[in-house]
Design an enzyme around this catalytic site. Structure first.
Site, short mmCIF file in Angstrom:
data_model
loop_
_atom_site.label_atom_id
_atom_site.label_comp_id
_atom_site.label_asym_id
_atom_site.label_seq_id
_atom_site.Cartn_x
_atom_site.Cartn_y
_atom_site.Cartn_z
N SER A 7 0.80 -1.23 0.00
CA SER A 7 0.00 0.00 0.00
C SER A 7 0.84 1.28 0.00
O SER A 7 0.32 2.35 -0.31
CB SER A 7 -0.95 0.01 1.21
OG SER A 7 -0.23 0.14 2.42
N SER A 12 -4.68 0.71 -1.84
CA SER A 12 -4.50 1.03 -0.41
C SER A 12 -5.85 1.19 0.26
O SER A 12 -6.67 2.01 -0.15
CB SER A 12 -3.69 2.33 -0.27
OG SER A 12 -3.63 2.75 1.08
N LYS A 16 0.52 4.07 7.27
CA LYS A 16 0.09 4.94 6.17
C LYS A 16 0.77 6.30 6.32
O LYS A 16 1.43 6.59 7.32
CB LYS A 16 -1.43 5.14 6.16
CG LYS A 16 -2.26 3.86 6.11
CD LYS A 16 -2.18 3.14 4.77
CE LYS A 16 -2.99 1.85 4.79
NZ LYS A 16 -2.84 1.08 3.54
#
Length: 263
Positions: free
Chosen positions: A53, A209, A117
């Site tokens: 991701s 993602s 993230k």
């Protein structure tokens, strides 16, 4: 008789020396474990990257250190936090992440799964994606097309995909890829207004993602769920290779990624 006594004394001396050596070894081992526990709990925690991701910034098979002290401490900064019998709120010595930081956090959906993230939205921000272009507070983020990125498609076949250099409002620059061009599932979204004490997270692999754009699975991330900021890649091995097979390291380790700072 004197000789027998001397032999016994020597044996006792050897036994005492052996016992002292064992005690010293145990002492050193316990001290090392305590130091490791303190480092892992308060300073740095290792993580590995199991998904793509954050390609091209982080690759499957990267191992990295996350600094806990950089964001302060919450219940979720502690090992096995999901099993703790108390419900602590807030942070100690807290410091908010900056826009563009890559952060490890506990997934709000279960407060147990570790996610990593990039911080895109701060509390109060309005975030939207329009035809693949990130918009923050009504303004399109600068996006510059650069050389295509070599990766694999959904069937594992080599392919080239569009790659961009994105510059966030605070000047942080990083690369993103668009595997499905600007027509992916999350390339046109609603306007997200980030609540107080929450953050909006996105992956650099924008079409692959699961992040804050998906309110049902990730959504806005509470401040207290943040674990730490990703700092450096300390080890990296090819996707599908086993890290414990050290005899294959000359061919499977990505030597050019070792000790690479994370931006």
């Amino acid at each position: 008789m004197d000789r027998a006594r001397t032999d016994q004394d020597l044996k006792r001396g050897k036994d005492a020396g052996l016992w002292d050596s064992i005690k010293e070894t145990v002492k050193v081992g316990v001290q090392a474990l305590l130091i490791a526990l303190v480092v892992r709990t308060l300073l740095f925690q290792p993580f590995n990257i199991p998904s793509g991701s954050l390609i091209p910034t982080l690759l499957i098979g990267d191992y990295l250190f996350v600094s806990k002290y950089s964001l302060g401490y919450s219940k979720y900064s502690l090992p096995l936090s999901e099993y703790l019998p108390f419900e602590a709120k807030g942070r100690i010595w807290g410091a908010e992440p900056k826009r563009g930081d890559i952060v490890v956090f506990k997934l709000p959906k279960d407060n147990a799964t570790d996610y990593i993230k990039r911080v895109i939205g701060l509390p109060g921000d309005r975030i939207q994606v329009i035809e693949g272009v990130l918009n923050i507070n009504g303004r399109a983020v600068k996006r510059e097309r650069i050389a295509d990125y070599s990766t694999t498609d959904a069937f594992g076949q080599p392919t080239l995909v569009p790659q961009y250099r994105e510059t966030l409002p605070n000047g942080v620059t990083h690369e993103i890829i668009e595997r499905d061009g600007d027509r992916g599932l999350w390339d046109n979204t609603q306007v997200y207004t980030v609540p107080a004490n929450h953050f909006f997270m996105m992956g650099d692999n924008r079409d692959n993602s699961t992040d804050s754009r998906d309110l049902g699975n990730v959504g806005y991330v509470p401040y207290e769920n943040l674990i730490g900021r990703a700092e450096v890649i300390f080890f990296s091995i090819d996707e599908g290779a086993a890290a414990w097979q050290i005899w294959n390291w000359p061919w499977t380790v990505r030597w050019n990624r070792l000790f690479k700072p994370i931006h």
